[in-house]
Scaffold this active site. Structure first.
Site, PDB file in Angstrom:
ATOM      1  N   LYS A 121       0.979  -1.033   0.091  1.00 31.94           N
ATOM      2  CA  LYS A 121      -0.093   0.124  -0.056  1.00 31.94           C
ATOM      3  C   LYS A 121       0.960   1.265   0.264  1.00 31.94           C
ATOM      4  O   LYS A 121       2.048   1.189   0.204  1.00 31.94           O
ATOM      5  CB  LYS A 121      -0.821  -0.076   1.165  1.00 31.94           C
ATOM      6  CG  LYS A 121      -0.172   0.152   2.654  1.00 31.94           C
ATOM      7  CD  LYS A 121      -0.884   0.123   3.793  1.00 31.94           C
ATOM      8  CE  LYS A 121      -0.046   0.302   5.073  1.00 31.94           C
ATOM      9  NZ  LYS A 121      -0.877   0.426   6.286  1.00 31.94           N
ATOM     10  N   ARG A 166     -10.269   0.715  15.347  1.00 37.62           N
ATOM     11  CA  ARG A 166     -10.154   1.151  14.085  1.00 37.62           C
ATOM     12  C   ARG A 166     -10.756   0.553  12.838  1.00 37.62           C
ATOM     13  O   ARG A 166     -12.089   0.515  13.361  1.00 37.62           O
ATOM     14  CB  ARG A 166      -8.548   1.325  13.679  1.00 37.62           C
ATOM     15  CG  ARG A 166      -8.295   2.232  12.804  1.00 37.62           C
ATOM     16  CD  ARG A 166      -6.815   2.678  12.184  1.00 37.62           C
ATOM     17  NE  ARG A 166      -6.159   1.294  11.755  1.00 37.62           N
ATOM     18  CZ  ARG A 166      -4.859   1.186  11.372  1.00 37.62           C
ATOM     19  NH1 ARG A 166      -4.167   2.137  11.591  1.00 37.62           N
ATOM     20  NH2 ARG A 166      -4.469   0.162  11.118  1.00 37.62           N
ATOM     21  N   HIS A 213      -5.873  -6.660  13.589  1.00 31.39           N
ATOM     22  CA  HIS A 213      -4.605  -6.060  13.336  1.00 31.39           C
ATOM     23  C   HIS A 213      -4.106  -5.496  14.858  1.00 31.39           C
ATOM     24  O   HIS A 213      -4.824  -4.959  15.747  1.00 31.39           O
ATOM     25  CB  HIS A 213      -4.771  -4.764  12.576  1.00 31.39           C
ATOM     26  CG  HIS A 213      -3.435  -4.124  12.189  1.00 31.39           C
ATOM     27  ND1 HIS A 213      -2.547  -4.619  11.627  1.00 31.39           N
ATOM     28  CD2 HIS A 213      -3.164  -2.847  12.190  1.00 31.39           C
ATOM     29  CE1 HIS A 213      -1.368  -3.868  11.500  1.00 31.39           C
ATOM     30  NE2 HIS A 213      -1.794  -2.523  11.808  1.00 31.39           N
ATOM     31  N   ARG A 238       1.436 -10.422   7.951  1.00 30.55           N
ATOM     32  CA  ARG A 238       1.315  -9.348   6.924  1.00 30.55           C
ATOM     33  C   ARG A 238       2.648  -8.559   7.291  1.00 30.55           C
ATOM     34  O   ARG A 238       2.748  -7.849   8.343  1.00 30.55           O
ATOM     35  CB  ARG A 238      -0.103  -8.551   7.221  1.00 30.55           C
ATOM     36  CG  ARG A 238      -1.196  -9.368   6.932  1.00 30.55           C
ATOM     37  CD  ARG A 238      -2.402  -8.224   7.062  1.00 30.55           C
ATOM     38  NE  ARG A 238      -2.308  -7.736   8.311  1.00 30.55           N
ATOM     39  CZ  ARG A 238      -3.050  -7.944   9.307  1.00 30.55           C
ATOM     40  NH1 ARG A 238      -3.419  -9.114   9.380  1.00 30.55           N
ATOM     41  NH2 ARG A 238      -2.907  -7.070  10.305  1.00 30.55           N
ATOM     42  N   TYR A 290      14.535  30.791   6.839  1.00 28.87           N
ATOM     43  CA  TYR A 290      13.447  31.532   7.493  1.00 28.87           C
ATOM     44  C   TYR A 290      13.638  31.729   9.080  1.00 28.87           C
ATOM     45  O   TYR A 290      13.725  30.452   9.637  1.00 28.87           O
ATOM     46  CB  TYR A 290      12.223  30.966   6.950  1.00 28.87           C
ATOM     47  CG  TYR A 290      11.912  31.192   5.691  1.00 28.87           C
ATOM     48  CD1 TYR A 290      11.746  32.353   5.051  1.00 28.87           C
ATOM     49  CD2 TYR A 290      11.540  30.036   4.811  1.00 28.87           C
ATOM     50  CE1 TYR A 290      11.577  32.362   3.600  1.00 28.87           C
ATOM     51  CE2 TYR A 290      11.422  30.065   3.540  1.00 28.87           C
ATOM     52  CZ  TYR A 290      11.297  31.269   2.927  1.00 28.87           C
ATOM     53  OH  TYR A 290      11.031  31.390   1.486  1.00 28.87           O
ATOM     54  N   CYS A 321      13.101  24.462   4.009  1.00 27.25           N
ATOM     55  CA  CYS A 321      11.923  25.303   3.212  1.00 27.25           C
ATOM     56  C   CYS A 321      11.291  24.122   2.260  1.00 27.25           C
ATOM     57  O   CYS A 321      11.459  23.016   2.262  1.00 27.25           O
ATOM     58  CB  CYS A 321      13.001  26.139   2.323  1.00 27.25           C
ATOM     59  SG  CYS A 321      13.931  27.278   3.202  1.00 27.25           S
ATOM     60  N   ASP A 353      11.434  24.051  -1.133  1.00 31.46           N
ATOM     61  CA  ASP A 353      12.148  23.442  -1.979  1.00 31.46           C
ATOM     62  C   ASP A 353      13.534  23.182  -1.826  1.00 31.46           C
ATOM     63  O   ASP A 353      14.310  22.495  -2.743  1.00 31.46           O
ATOM     64  CB  ASP A 353      12.357  24.326  -3.419  1.00 31.46           C
ATOM     65  CG  ASP A 353      10.702  25.090  -3.473  1.00 31.46           C
ATOM     66  OD1 ASP A 353       9.987  24.348  -3.786  1.00 31.46           O
ATOM     67  OD2 ASP A 353      10.731  26.192  -3.170  1.00 31.46           O
TER      68      ASP A 353
END
Length: 410
Positions: A36, A134, A166, A222, A267, A314, A316
């Site tokens: 997944k 869950r 699970h 699993r 920053y 940052c 990028d």
């Protein structure tokens, strides 16, 4: 310059095969490899193929779309999906011979409607909530669910192929929740048996359970994170379990420049140089999934030496401290995650107060992803020892940030 030359995630498929083979040996039962969320950032289709080559009899995904994509890519083995939302179309997955999971009576109704559309019986698994709170049927609802599932089986609407749950705390093997959940699972199996269900597989253990809790292995385990070579229970792996991380993450220095004592970086000026030094700029940031929390905490490796991240990460880019005597130049490689002496995904998790699952799964954005094979498979034979530099290059694809992060393989 291509994206691959700028920044890339390199995945060694031989490492995945090695890990799956080791997990099969340790567990002693068939292994479902969970692919997944784009195989936890490793690339779903290539990872799935490597897992099959190593003897994984099952694959697991969260969403029906992921399952259908695997079928479209040519996978024909047993495949389980487990996460749907109301109104989602089950029919393509059922038509593609995917085992689907029901949590409640509404799910059974949706599966029956899809079976009517496809004209073929479904392969159905039932999930019981044993304490994770869950997905899965509550224990109060379980008897009604298995009775309805048995009725559908008798009617020929589906075949119940599995029952599963699970674990919540398997990375802490001494946690009392593990015993409680196992006991609840056994009780649920007894109820299903009394209703006449005879599933092919009963499965409870995830990666940590498979490695640390033998009584939870049942008919199938699993394995998600462990299949990619990362420790699902850091510091607790049994002796001799040799997992090999499959992912290396690197980027090229975009700029190298000296800064003076008193110069602040990035920053908010959260870091200021106490003495003259040389910094390097890497063209990756939180848009590529590098956690912003890594600022002033994480490290990378440049020319075999650790270089700390300075200032805020940052969107990028990020800045690393190469040291006052640095001789590196723009264009040279920095390794964010990789073999020693580079940092590991677990180190990044520690720096960012998270888990290694999140570190590898979130990486994407403008990283190119390249699959290599340091020990090309021959059938399902055990791969030879991989080298540090993978030898067989395979396809390159843009990395992406997956959307289906959920249950079965943690």
């Amino acid at each position: 310059m291509t994206a691959e030359e700028r920044a890339q995630i390199v995945v060694d498929l031989a490492a995945i095969r090695h890990n799956v083979a080791r997990l099969r040996e340790v567990a002693g039962v068939p292994v479902m490899v969970v692919v997944k969320a784009d195989a936890y950032g490793h690339g779903m289709v290539p990872a799935a193929r490597a897992a099959r080559e190593a003897g994984a009899t099952w694959l697991g995904v969260a969403s029906l779309d992921e399952a259908v994509a695997l079928r479209a890519a040519g996978d024909e083995g047993r495949l389980l999906a487990w996460l749907v939302v109301p109104g989602e179309d089950w029919a393509p997955a059922i038509a593609a011979d995917v085992d689907v999971t029901a949590y409640d009576l509404d799910h059974l109704e949706a599966v029956a409607e899809a079976v009517a559309v496809t004209g073929r019986p479904a392969r159905l698994q039932l999930k019981v909530d044993t304490g994770l709170s869950r997905g899965g049927a509550r224990r109060e609802e379980w008897a009604a669910l298995v009775a309805a599932a048995r009725a559908g089986e008798v009617a020929g609407t589906w075949r119940v192929t599995g029952i599963w749950s699970h674990l919540a705390c398997s990375d802490e093997p001494e946690h009392p929740a593990n015993a409680r959940q196992e006991a609840a699972f056994r009780e649920a199996l007894a109820v299903a048996d009394d209703a006449g269900l005879r599933p092919e597989v009963r499965h409870l253990a995830n990666s940590a359970g498979a490695l640390l809790l033998p009584s939870t292995r049942f008919d199938l385990v699993r394995c998600g994170l462990a299949a990619y070579g990362l420790d699902p229970a850091p510091g607790r792996l049994p002796a001799g379990v040799d997992l090999r991380p499959a992912m290396t993450v690197r980027a090229r220095l975009a700029l190298v420049k000296p800064i003076a004592a008193g110069d602040a970086v990035s920053y908010g000026h959260t870091w200021t140089a106490a003495a003259p030094t040389v910094v390097g700029l890497l063209p990756v940031g939180y848009a590529e999934g590098v956690p912003r929390a890594a600022g002033n905490r994480a490290e990378v490796t440049v020319a075999g030496r650790r270089a700390p991240v300075r200032g805020v990460v940052c969107m990028d880019q990020l800045v690393v401290d190469l040291g006052p005597e640095a001789a590196e130049h723009a264009g040279e490689d920095a390794v964010l995650i990789g073999p020693a002496p580079a940092p590991t995904a677990q180190e990044w998790a520690g720096w960012c107060d998270t888990i290694s699952y999140e570190i590898v799964t979130r990486l994407g954005g403008r990283f190119a992803r390249r699959h290599v094979d340091s020990a090309p498979a021959s059938g399902t034979a055990e791969p030879t020892e991989p080298t540090t530099e993978p030898t067989t290059e395979m396809t390159t694809e843009p990395a992406s940030v997956p959307t289906a992060v959920g249950e079965g393989g943690r």
